[in-house]
Scaffold this active site. Structure first.
Site, short mmCIF file in Angstrom:
data_model
loop_
_atom_site.label_atom_id
_atom_site.label_comp_id
_atom_site.label_asym_id
_atom_site.label_seq_id
_atom_site.Cartn_x
_atom_site.Cartn_y
_atom_site.Cartn_z
N TRP A 21 0.90 -1.04 -0.14
CA TRP A 21 -0.02 -0.02 -0.01
C TRP A 21 0.70 1.36 -0.01
CZ3 TRP A 21 -1.70 3.03 4.90
CH2 TRP A 21 -2.88 3.78 4.50
N ASP A 49 1.05 -8.92 0.25
CA ASP A 49 -0.22 -8.52 0.29
C ASP A 49 -0.50 -7.19 -0.79
OD1 ASP A 49 -3.00 -8.28 1.51
OD2 ASP A 49 -2.30 -6.44 1.80
N TYR A 54 -4.57 -0.41 -4.72
CA TYR A 54 -3.34 0.17 -4.52
C TYR A 54 -2.57 0.61 -5.90
CZ TYR A 54 -3.71 -2.00 0.15
OH TYR A 54 -4.02 -2.42 1.33
N SER A 154 -11.93 -7.46 5.26
CA SER A 154 -11.11 -6.35 5.97
C SER A 154 -11.90 -5.17 6.51
CB SER A 154 -10.14 -5.89 4.76
OG SER A 154 -9.17 -4.72 5.41
N LEU A 212 2.81 -0.14 12.46
CA LEU A 212 3.57 1.15 13.00
C LEU A 212 2.67 2.16 12.76
CD1 LEU A 212 7.22 0.47 11.57
CD2 LEU A 212 6.23 -0.24 13.74
N GLY A 286 5.10 -2.76 5.88
CA GLY A 286 5.27 -1.66 5.01
C GLY A 286 6.56 -1.24 4.97
P1 NDP Z 1 3.25 0.27 8.81
O1 NDP Z 1 2.13 0.91 9.57
O2 NDP Z 1 4.34 -0.39 9.28
O3 NDP Z 1 3.81 1.54 7.86
C1 NDP Z 1 4.74 1.31 7.11
C2 NDP Z 1 5.37 2.73 6.90
O4 NDP Z 1 6.15 3.13 7.82
C3 NDP Z 1 6.67 2.50 5.73
O5 NDP Z 1 5.99 2.46 4.30
C4 NDP Z 1 7.53 3.59 6.13
O6 NDP Z 1 6.84 4.88 5.72
C5 NDP Z 1 7.28 3.59 7.59
N1 NDP Z 1 8.39 2.68 8.29
C6 NDP Z 1 8.48 1.52 8.23
N2 NDP Z 1 9.43 0.87 8.98
C7 NDP Z 1 10.24 1.98 9.45
C8 NDP Z 1 11.35 2.05 10.12
N3 NDP Z 1 12.14 0.93 10.67
N4 NDP Z 1 11.79 3.13 10.37
C9 NDP Z 1 11.19 4.34 9.79
N5 NDP Z 1 10.19 4.38 9.09
C10 NDP Z 1 9.52 3.05 9.13
O7 NDP Z 1 2.49 -0.43 7.62
P2 NDP Z 1 1.44 -0.19 6.30
O8 NDP Z 1 0.47 1.04 6.84
O9 NDP Z 1 2.39 0.08 5.17
O10 NDP Z 1 0.80 -1.44 6.26
C11 NDP Z 1 1.32 -2.61 6.04
C12 NDP Z 1 0.57 -3.20 4.91
O11 NDP Z 1 -0.83 -3.54 5.23
C13 NDP Z 1 0.27 -2.50 3.43
O12 NDP Z 1 1.33 -2.53 2.60
C14 NDP Z 1 -0.86 -3.07 3.01
O13 NDP Z 1 -0.70 -4.13 2.00
C15 NDP Z 1 -1.58 -3.38 4.21
N6 NDP Z 1 -2.89 -2.52 4.60
C16 NDP Z 1 -4.05 -2.85 4.60
C17 NDP Z 1 -5.29 -1.90 4.62
C18 NDP Z 1 -6.56 -2.53 4.46
O14 NDP Z 1 -7.58 -1.70 4.50
N7 NDP Z 1 -6.94 -3.82 4.47
C19 NDP Z 1 -5.19 -0.57 5.00
C20 NDP Z 1 -3.43 -0.46 4.89
C21 NDP Z 1 -2.47 -1.42 4.81
P3 NDP Z 1 7.69 6.21 5.11
O15 NDP Z 1 9.18 5.89 4.95
O16 NDP Z 1 6.79 6.83 4.26
O17 NDP Z 1 7.64 6.94 6.33
#
Ligand code: NDP
Length: 327
Positions: A21, A49, A54, A154, A212, A286
């Protein structure tokens, strides 16, 4: 890597999985997407996923090209798609959970991901305009046709999931195996309270998202949002507005202190905290950078450091957030 059963189903997913995502086909280059998938797979991640919405289908195209190029044996990984929001078109025929869109979304995802079947297929949100029975029938038929292996929901309510199961049972159809809810230190009510009665009854599995809280639990954000992050991306002002506030940042600092005492970074600690819940089947990560994923994958081993004493301190640190929900 360790594995967990998807609820009562026999399928075992890796404890950590990788989602796309906002990143695949949007925030990151295709080369970075490939490096992320390779790193994940090499660490034993077996679930990727995705969803029709997306990057309006582009995320699935990118993932499909990578899966094709990597030539990993098909029996070593699983992939998902989700239906509801459409892949860009907003006509009534192009969105929702009615038979026409669910079937077309499945066919489109198969084509974009370049696979013969979807391991997991989710109804991305409930659709009040379609009877639940119509969706259950359609998913059952897609499974019978070999195009989908497991279907789920979901951000459905417990009542909606129960209704789907009751319909499936009454008609000898396959009901939803798993739900994909948000679950992290700031969003706990659905997984810990609302769904409590579903784990041992219908055997619900959970593939949890945003461990996160969109990066807030990485500890890198100020109230403005870290400049290179999704919280500053155009069109995502609503996300920052909704998730980032001073009270949360204060809690983040407190959590960071607890993590540091254990020798862990905050993101690793926060992801490991999600894994402590046995109702979580897999934590979907993510990442916009390879270094982030490298760090986050350490959470599998870190979970053993979160003793009951540590968990009790976390409860105090996030007091007041327990009942928060997404919808
Ligand atoms: P997180 O809450 O883990 O956020 C991930 C984001 O946080 C990264 O893209 C990055 O963004 C930042 N990040 C991750 N690791 C670190 C780190 N070690 N240090 C600093 N920043 C970090 O997960 P997502 O929100 O991406 O959700 C995970 C997956 O869940 C999605 O990819 C999707 O497949 C699914 N999803 C499903 C939904 C639904 O409605 N069913 C809704 C949302 C997500 P950045 O670098 O931009 O700060």
């Amino acid at each position: 890597m360790r594995h967990r059963r998807l609820g009562h189903a026999g399928l075992q997913l890796s404890e950590l999985s990788l989602g796309s995502w906002l990143t695949f086909g949007k925030q990151i280059t295709d080369d970075t997407a490939e490096a992320l998938m390779k790193l994940a797979y090499d660490h034993g991640v077996n679930f990727f996923d995705n969803a029709e919405i997306y990057a309006r289908g582009e995320s699935e195209r990118v993932m499909g090209r990578i899966l094709r190029k990597m030539e990993w044996p098909r029996d070593t990984w699983t992939v998902s798609s989700k239906v509801f929001f459409g892949a860009g078109g907003k006509l009534p025929t192009q969105v929702g959970l009615h038979r026409k869109h669910v079937v077309e979304a499945c066919h489109d995802a198969l084509r974009r991901l370049q696979v013969e079947y979807l391991d997991l297929f989710f109804c991305h949100r409930p659709d009040p305009a379609t009877p639940i029975g119509e969706t259950v029938w359609t998913m059952h038929q897609l499974i019978m046709q070999g195009k989908v292996l497991y279907w789920g929901t979901s951000e459905w309510s417990a009542a909606e999931i129960k209704e789907a199961h009751a319909f499936a049972q009454a008609h000898h159809l396959i009901g939803p195996t798993m739900e994909q809810p948000q679950y992290n230190l700031f969003h706990r009510a659905k997984v810990e309270e609302e769904f409590a009665a579903l784990y041992d009854t219908v055997g619900l599995g959970t593939t949890i998202w945003s461990p996160l809280a969109s990066g807030i639990l990485s500890g890198k954000h100020t109230l403005e949002g870290d400049a290179s992050s999704r919280l500053r991306m155009a069109g995502l002002e609503w996300l920052k507005e909704r998730e980032l506030n001073q009270a949360r940042l204060k809690k983040v600092e407190e959590l960071k202190g607890i993590a540091q005492e254990l020798g862990l970074s905050l993101p690793v600690f926060a992801i490991a905290w999600c894994l402590k819940n046995p109702r979580v089947s897999t934590v979907m990560l993510g990442a916009s950078k390879v270094a982030q994923l490298e760090e986050n994958l350490k959470a599998v081993d870190a979970q053993d450091l979160l003793t009951p004493e540590v968990m009790a301190r976390v409860e105090q640190a996030v007091a007041g957030e327990k009942l928060s929900t997404w919808s």
